[in-house]
Enzyme design. Structure first.
Site, PDB file in Angstrom:
ATOM      1  N   GLU A 157       8.228  -3.452  11.482  1.00 37.16           N
ATOM      2  CA  GLU A 157       9.680  -2.950  10.561  1.00 37.16           C
ATOM      3  C   GLU A 157       9.112  -1.748  12.059  1.00 37.16           C
ATOM      4  OE1 GLU A 157       6.494  -0.947   7.819  1.00 37.16           O
ATOM      5  OE2 GLU A 157       6.731   0.892   7.813  1.00 37.16           O
TER       6      GLU A 157
ATOM      7  N   GLU B 195      -1.625  -5.751   8.458  1.00 36.23           N
ATOM      8  CA  GLU B 195      -0.890  -5.048   9.745  1.00 36.23           C
ATOM      9  C   GLU B 195      -1.737  -4.938  10.700  1.00 36.23           C
ATOM     10  OE1 GLU B 195      -0.053  -0.710   8.826  1.00 36.23           O
ATOM     11  OE2 GLU B 195       0.863  -1.017   6.549  1.00 36.23           O
TER      12      GLU B 195
ATOM     13  N   ASP C 177      -1.064  -6.104  -0.409  1.00 37.80           N
ATOM     14  CA  ASP C 177      -1.042  -5.983   0.668  1.00 37.80           C
ATOM     15  C   ASP C 177      -2.561  -5.584   0.941  1.00 37.80           C
ATOM     16  OD1 ASP C 177       0.197  -4.726   3.104  1.00 37.80           O
ATOM     17  OD2 ASP C 177       0.896  -3.323   1.975  1.00 37.80           O
TER      18      ASP C 177
ATOM     19  N   ASP D  16       0.473  -1.299   0.185  1.00 38.74           N
ATOM     20  CA  ASP D  16       0.488  -0.047  -0.040  1.00 38.74           C
ATOM     21  C   ASP D  16       1.038   1.236  -0.062  1.00 38.74           C
ATOM     22  OD1 ASP D  16       0.828  -0.169   2.732  1.00 38.74           O
ATOM     23  OD2 ASP D  16      -1.195  -0.048   3.287  1.00 38.74           O
ATOM     24  N   SER D  17       2.081   0.705   0.358  1.00 36.56           N
ATOM     25  CA  SER D  17       3.099   2.171   0.207  1.00 36.56           C
ATOM     26  C   SER D  17       3.197   3.036  -1.531  1.00 36.56           C
ATOM     27  CB  SER D  17       4.212   1.752  -0.110  1.00 36.56           C
ATOM     28  OG  SER D  17       4.708   0.389  -0.377  1.00 36.56           O
TER      29      SER D  17
ATOM     30  N   LYS E 241      -1.035  -9.657   2.736  1.00 40.51           N
ATOM     31  CA  LYS E 241      -0.257  -8.931   4.506  1.00 40.51           C
ATOM     32  C   LYS E 241      -1.249  -7.978   4.989  1.00 40.51           C
ATOM     33  CE  LYS E 241       3.054  -5.676   4.225  1.00 40.51           C
ATOM     34  NZ  LYS E 241       2.303  -4.680   5.041  1.00 40.51           N
TER      35      LYS E 241
HETATM   36  O1  KIV Z   1       3.338  -1.210   1.605  1.00 38.22           O
HETATM   37  C1  KIV Z   1       4.403  -1.232   1.458  1.00 38.22           C
HETATM   38  O2  KIV Z   1       5.764  -0.677   0.886  1.00 38.22           O
HETATM   39  C2  KIV Z   1       5.134  -2.481   2.956  1.00 38.22           C
HETATM   40  C3  KIV Z   1       6.517  -2.202   3.798  1.00 38.22           C
HETATM   41  C4  KIV Z   1       6.713  -3.750   4.054  1.00 38.22           C
HETATM   42  C5  KIV Z   1       7.508  -2.329   2.640  1.00 38.22           C
HETATM   43  O3  KIV Z   1       3.962  -2.678   3.805  1.00 38.22           O
END
Ligand code: KIV
Length: 276
Positions: A184, A117, A85, A46-47, A115
């Site tokens: 992280e 968070e 993500d 999500d970056s 993934k």
């Molecule tokens: O979105 C992202 O880039 C991340 C990191 C762990 C690099 O979640």
């Protein structure tokens, strides 16, 4: 480089054998290069919100943008494991919605896993997604989507109590069946301690050498994101000035009538021209 598609099982067995490599990608050309370079895991992170869309927070990206990116990446990839993500709000409301959105990454975008968070109801949501048959990578420490609750973008686990909480989170995620966990922005000793306690791989994002693998944002290592550079990022090449130079050269050649040259131009036979 071996062409066989990497599986979750391969990632699990890499622990204590060799370090796991992971990078982000959000589009077809970059995903092609990351895959071809032999990176084990590609995260459609999500970056994307920051480095591609120019937004000031990862909370501002949704399922629509993430799925477009994930589809482009999986179209490009032959070998790397691809992880979608989960964007903010795609999994926080309730576990049922989280499962629905996780399934979209797998069924519509062809990702291999998702993934998410850490947040208040992380365990409940993770459990439901895993129960639905979708592999989950956890993410603890500095979780950018809820950074405001952590006092901003700061190193986490800096005192014994906070570190203990992180150890408990990692152990709980492993117990639920996560196949790996991103750590992280943690002190390296705490990340090392968590790594030793886990049977599943830990992936460092600013958590030092003692993890089972490393992840960074590809735009950061290539020098393509100029707004800020976290301390834990290493820039392997500075592409921005090279790209800018090429674009300036193109601009000059157009203005000076040097582009297109003969080899970029289509022609028609003289006798055909005369008929006009
Ligand atoms: O979105 C992202 O880039 C991340 C990191 C762990 C690099 O979640």
């Amino acid at each position: 480089m071996e062409e066989k598609k990497i599986t979750i099982h391969d990632i699990l067995t890499l622990k204590n054998k060799r370090k796991i490599t992971m990078l982000t990608a959000y589009d077809f050309p970059l995903a092609t290069l990351v895959d071809r370079a032999g990176i084990d895991i590609i995260l459609v992170g999500d970056s994307l919100a920051n480095v591609v869309l120019g937004l000031d927070s990862t909370t501002k990206v949704g399922m629509t943008e993430m799925l477009i990116a994930a589809k482009a990446v999986t179209r490009a990839v032959n070998r790397s494991l691809v992880i979608g993500d989960m964007p903010f709000e795609s999994y926080q409301a309730n576990p049922q919605e989280a499962v629905r959105n996780a399934k979209r990454f797998i069924e519509e975008a062809n990702c291999d896993a998702i993934k998410l968070e850490w947040f208040d109801r992380c365990l409940e949501v993770t459990e439901e997604i895993i129960k639905s048959g979708i592999p989950v990578m956890g993410h603890i420490g500095l979780t950018p989507q809820t950074a405001d609750k952590l006092g901003g973008f700061k190193v986490q686990g800096k005192d014994a109590e906070a570190a203990k909480r992180l150890i408990e989170q990692a152990e709980a995620l492993e117990k639920l069946g996560c196949f790996a966990i991103v750590l992280e922005c943690l002190p390296d000793k705490i990340a090392g301690m968590i790594t030793k306690k886990l049977k599943i791989p830990s992936i460092s994002c600013g958590a030092g050498l003692d993890c089972d693998g490393q992840v960074l944002v590809t735009y950061d290592i290539l020098g393509l994101f100029e707004r800020f550079k976290p301390k834990f990022v290493k820039q392997y090449i500075n592409l921005a000035p090279l790209i800018q130079k090429a674009i300036e050269e193109y601009r000059d050649e157009v203005i000076q009538n040097k582009f297109p040259a003969k080899e970029h131009t289509f022609t028609i036979k003289e006798e055909e021209l005369k008929k006009l």
